[in-house]
Enzyme design. Structure first.
Site, PDB file in Angstrom:
ATOM      1  CG  PHE A 148      -1.904   3.932  -2.615  1.00 48.71           C
ATOM      2  CD1 PHE A 148      -0.954   2.902  -2.964  1.00 48.71           C
ATOM      3  CD2 PHE A 148      -3.109   3.857  -2.558  1.00 48.71           C
ATOM      4  CE1 PHE A 148      -1.674   1.427  -3.161  1.00 48.71           C
ATOM      5  CE2 PHE A 148      -3.766   2.476  -2.722  1.00 48.71           C
ATOM      6  CZ  PHE A 148      -3.169   1.358  -2.885  1.00 48.71           C
ATOM      7  CE  LYS A 172      -3.225  15.351  -0.625  1.00 49.53           C
ATOM      8  NZ  LYS A 172      -2.947  13.986  -0.202  1.00 49.53           N
ATOM      9  CD  GLU A 175      -2.648  10.945   2.923  1.00 54.18           C
ATOM     10  OE1 GLU A 175      -2.612  10.992   1.583  1.00 54.18           O
ATOM     11  OE2 GLU A 175      -3.477  10.861   3.396  1.00 54.18           O
ATOM     12  CB  CYS A 280      -8.073   2.522 -11.328  1.00 58.37           C
ATOM     13  SG  CYS A 280      -7.279   3.144 -12.750  1.00 58.37           S
TER      14      CYS A 280
HETATM   15  P1  NAD Z   1      -8.074   7.572  -1.717  1.00 60.60           P
HETATM   16  O1  NAD Z   1      -9.324   8.204  -2.618  1.00 60.60           O
HETATM   17  O2  NAD Z   1      -7.979   7.236  -0.581  1.00 60.60           O
HETATM   18  O3  NAD Z   1      -7.101   9.042  -1.984  1.00 60.60           O
HETATM   19  C1  NAD Z   1      -6.724   9.696  -2.914  1.00 60.60           C
HETATM   20  C2  NAD Z   1      -6.244  11.115  -2.684  1.00 60.60           C
HETATM   21  O4  NAD Z   1      -7.596  11.645  -2.141  1.00 60.60           O
HETATM   22  C3  NAD Z   1      -5.196  10.951  -1.847  1.00 60.60           C
HETATM   23  O5  NAD Z   1      -4.337  12.306  -2.268  1.00 60.60           O
HETATM   24  C4  NAD Z   1      -5.755  11.366  -0.245  1.00 60.60           C
HETATM   25  O6  NAD Z   1      -4.822  11.956   0.308  1.00 60.60           O
HETATM   26  C5  NAD Z   1      -6.842  12.325  -0.763  1.00 60.60           C
HETATM   27  N1  NAD Z   1      -8.099  11.943   0.416  1.00 60.60           N
HETATM   28  C6  NAD Z   1      -8.135  10.884   0.911  1.00 60.60           C
HETATM   29  N2  NAD Z   1      -9.364  10.911   1.742  1.00 60.60           N
HETATM   30  C7  NAD Z   1      -9.764  12.297   1.663  1.00 60.60           C
HETATM   31  C8  NAD Z   1     -10.590  12.982   2.225  1.00 60.60           C
HETATM   32  N3  NAD Z   1     -11.687  12.271   3.152  1.00 60.60           N
HETATM   33  N4  NAD Z   1     -11.001  14.187   1.830  1.00 60.60           N
HETATM   34  C9  NAD Z   1     -10.196  14.883   0.958  1.00 60.60           C
HETATM   35  N5  NAD Z   1      -9.144  14.346   0.306  1.00 60.60           N
HETATM   36  C10 NAD Z   1      -8.829  12.901   0.476  1.00 60.60           C
HETATM   37  O7  NAD Z   1      -7.450   6.504  -2.884  1.00 60.60           O
HETATM   38  P2  NAD Z   1      -5.793   5.732  -2.808  1.00 60.60           P
HETATM   39  O8  NAD Z   1      -6.237   4.721  -1.832  1.00 60.60           O
HETATM   40  O9  NAD Z   1      -4.753   6.558  -2.581  1.00 60.60           O
HETATM   41  O10 NAD Z   1      -6.156   5.140  -4.144  1.00 60.60           O
HETATM   42  C11 NAD Z   1      -6.741   4.076  -4.675  1.00 60.60           C
HETATM   43  C12 NAD Z   1      -8.003   4.278  -5.472  1.00 60.60           C
HETATM   44  O11 NAD Z   1      -7.913   5.117  -6.286  1.00 60.60           O
HETATM   45  C13 NAD Z   1      -8.921   3.159  -5.954  1.00 60.60           C
HETATM   46  O12 NAD Z   1     -10.155   3.088  -5.457  1.00 60.60           O
HETATM   47  C14 NAD Z   1      -8.670   3.038  -7.525  1.00 60.60           C
HETATM   48  O13 NAD Z   1      -9.392   2.355  -8.246  1.00 60.60           O
HETATM   49  C15 NAD Z   1      -8.590   4.613  -7.661  1.00 60.60           C
HETATM   50  N6  NAD Z   1      -7.714   5.034  -8.710  1.00 60.60           N
HETATM   51  C16 NAD Z   1      -8.469   5.393  -9.764  1.00 60.60           C
HETATM   52  C17 NAD Z   1      -7.728   5.618 -11.198  1.00 60.60           C
HETATM   53  C18 NAD Z   1      -8.674   6.149 -12.307  1.00 60.60           C
HETATM   54  O14 NAD Z   1      -8.155   6.587 -13.301  1.00 60.60           O
HETATM   55  N7  NAD Z   1     -10.092   6.007 -12.216  1.00 60.60           N
HETATM   56  C19 NAD Z   1      -6.441   5.445 -11.241  1.00 60.60           C
HETATM   57  C20 NAD Z   1      -5.701   5.194 -10.089  1.00 60.60           C
HETATM   58  C21 NAD Z   1      -6.544   4.713  -8.906  1.00 60.60           C
END
Ligand code: NAD
Length: 496
Positions: A148, A172, A175, A280
């Site tokens: 997000f 994807k 959401e 991040c």
């Molecule tokens: P998230 O892991 O909750 O979600 C990321 C994606 O995974 C979304 O599209 C979501 O729909 C999907 N997802 C969530 N739960 C899932 C499951 N159980 N099974 C399959 N898919 C699933 O992350 P977020 O809250 O959207 O984003 C924040 C996180 O992303 C933080 O931890 C941040 O550090 C990390 N991030 C990392 C980078 C990087 O380059 N390392 C960059 C941006 C964000």
């Protein structure tokens, strides 16, 4: 109320057995619904991408790049609308959303160089009359799953390069704030992308699991939290796919006693509290070397934080906006509570700020916590909120050991005037992206982005040169055209 659907085979569709609320985090109110794709909908998107692949693969790279040039122009033309969509659903202030979009556009610029990037390698006369070359061929259908916190930029890390290399794509997005991501995908179609080359399915785990297991999908790029990154990586690998999965972070800045303290404070403010710490690469831990440096740092930070303004995305005089959801706001407050209960001192308390006119928003104010130790939960886990923690160390070696012992290794920074110390730090620190007096060392688009340890699962980093390798497979061809009349004898030894 509007329902945002999917973009499959160049057409918008709102088919959805299930939907989910999308919030405006500045007001706390639901602004629209998003369709959550079923297995069948994702399979339809994969089928559209598979149909589009043969013609797209054979389209010259220069022609594919021309679409990217037009896309870049449209992204610039529609920047204001994009930033508004990001602000409404993410909560970031327009100036920050503009920075995110600009970084995304730079990835499109890099992708415009595809004809050069895909040129391959050639060696003439590797043996008598034998030439050999390597070329980089597309993989087929590839998928991207995005978080997000950068709804415009992170998808632009992925599909422009994947597509320009000749792949077709199923994205994807998160959401929680899908509108800006979908808008950019529509702009790419306006730029002339043939239908089926980029498909967007909104959804949750149900949609992701299809992308991870369907054998037509050849590779998966993921950015999100570490537990999900680990799941994505292991499941994609178990299903025979190439995968890069970027995860969470806990980025430390070492503040040396010789640092320009005022400069370090200014840099830390933006890097810790910008978009509510929901980056991040956010600097969430300052490790001060020596008590004198720590005391000076804490007192200067405390003073500099007084005028910081948290508020709605729509007021550009605010420094940063809300966090993404009510649940996340409670989680961030929970970390502040736990640090306090564990004996740390909350020097500036951002819990429950009053934001006039936006009482329902998901706000946490800038928070500074001193005397944090490495055993505390708030130190070990990613908070992803506007919380800066200060840990005290007796030496640079001790500070570096803390960073090297941490499970995450995304970004880090040292503030110092000592070149020798800085060089030692960058050489020995176990982190993927390092800043020397640069608080957010996010690589430019022609380098690649990625952390170490549990901040990245996979071998290749995101965007830049690594992404050309990730989205292509090498084929090496060895060729001989014997002169007419020349016949080689039979040989059973290894060719040398
Ligand atoms: P998230 O892991 O909750 O979600 C990321 C994606 O995974 C979304 O599209 C979501 O729909 C999907 N997802 C969530 N739960 C899932 C499951 N159980 N099974 C399959 N898919 C699933 O992350 P977020 O809250 O959207 O984003 C924040 C996180 O992303 C933080 O931890 C941040 O550090 C990390 N991030 C990392 C980078 C990087 O380059 N390392 C960059 C941006 C964000």
């Amino acid at each position: 109320m509007e329902t945002l659907g999917h973009l499959i085979d160049g057409k918008l569709s709102t088919q959805a057995a299930r939907t989910q609320d999308v919030f405006n985090p500045s007001t706390g109110k639901v602004s629209k619904q998003v369709a959550l794709a079923s297995v069948e909908t994702v399979e339809e998107a994969i089928a559209a991408a598979e149909r589009a692949f043969p013609a797209w693969r054979n389209t010259p790279a220069a022609k594919r790049a021309q679409i990217m040039y037009r896309f870049k122009a449209l992204l610039e033309q529609h920047a204001k609308k994009t930033c508004k969509l990001v602000g409404e659903e993410h909560g970031k202030i327009a100036h920050d959303a503009a920075g995110e979009l600009q970084r995304g556009i730079e990835n499109v610029e890099y992708a415009c160089g595809a004809p050069e990037l895909l040129k391959g390698e050639h060696s003439r006369n590797v043996g008598p009359g034998i030439d050999s070359w390597s070329e980089f061929q597309p993989l087929g259908v590839v998928a991207g799953i995005t978080p997000f916190n950068f709804p415009a930029m992170v998808p632009l890390w992925m599909y422009p390069m994947a597509i320009v290399c000749g792949n077709t794509f199923v994205l994807k997005p998160s959401e929680r704030n899908p509108s800006s991501t979908m808008f950019l995908a529509e702009l790419l179609h306006e730029a002339g992308l043939p239908q089926g080359v980029l498909n967007v399915v909104n959804g949750d785990k149900e949609a992701v699991d299809v992308l991870l297991t369907d054998e037509r999908v050849k590779a998966v790029s993921f950015v999100g939290s570490t537990p999900i990154a680990e799941y994505i990586y292991s499941t994609a690998n178990a299903n025979g796919k190439r995968c890069q999965a970027l995860g969470g972070a806990k980025n430390h800045a070492i503040v040396m006693p010789d640092a320009d303290m005022d400069n370090a404070v200014n840099q830390l403010l933006g890097a810790a509290f910008g978009p509510s710490g929901e980056r991040c690469m956010a600097l969430s831990v300052a490790v001060a070397v020596g008590d004198e440096a720590a005391d000076a740092l804490v007192s200067k930070l405390k003073e500099a934080m007084q005028p910081l303004k948290v508020g709605a995305y729509s007021d550009s005089s605010n420094d940063f906006g809300p966090v993404i959801t009510q649940a996340h706001m409670e989680k961030v407050n929970g970390y502040i509570n736990s640090a306090e209960a564990d004996g740390a001192s909350v020097v500036v308390d951002g819990r429950n700020p009053q934001v006039a006119g936006f009482e329902g928003g998901f706000f946490v104010g800038a928070t500074l916590i001193d005397n944090v130790t490495t055993e505390m939960n708030s130190y070990q886990e990613e908070i992803f909120g506007p919380v800066l923690q200060v840990v005290r160390a007796n030496s640079m070696e001790e500070a570096m050991q803390m960073i090297n012992d941490h499970e995450y290794g995304n970004g880090t920074c040292i503030f110092t005037r000592d070149g020798e110390a800085a060089r030692y730090f960058s050489d020995h620190i176990q982190v993927g992206m390092v800043g020397i007096n640069v608080p957010l060392p996010v690589p430019v688009s022609y380098h690649s982005f990625g952390g170490w340890k549990r901040s990245l699962f996979g071998d290749l980093h995101a965007y830049g040169p690594d992404s050309v390798r990730f989205y292509t497979k090498r084929k090496t061809i060895t060729q001989r055209w014997p002169s007419s009349g020349v016949r080689e004898g039979v040989s059973f030894s290894f060719p040398s």
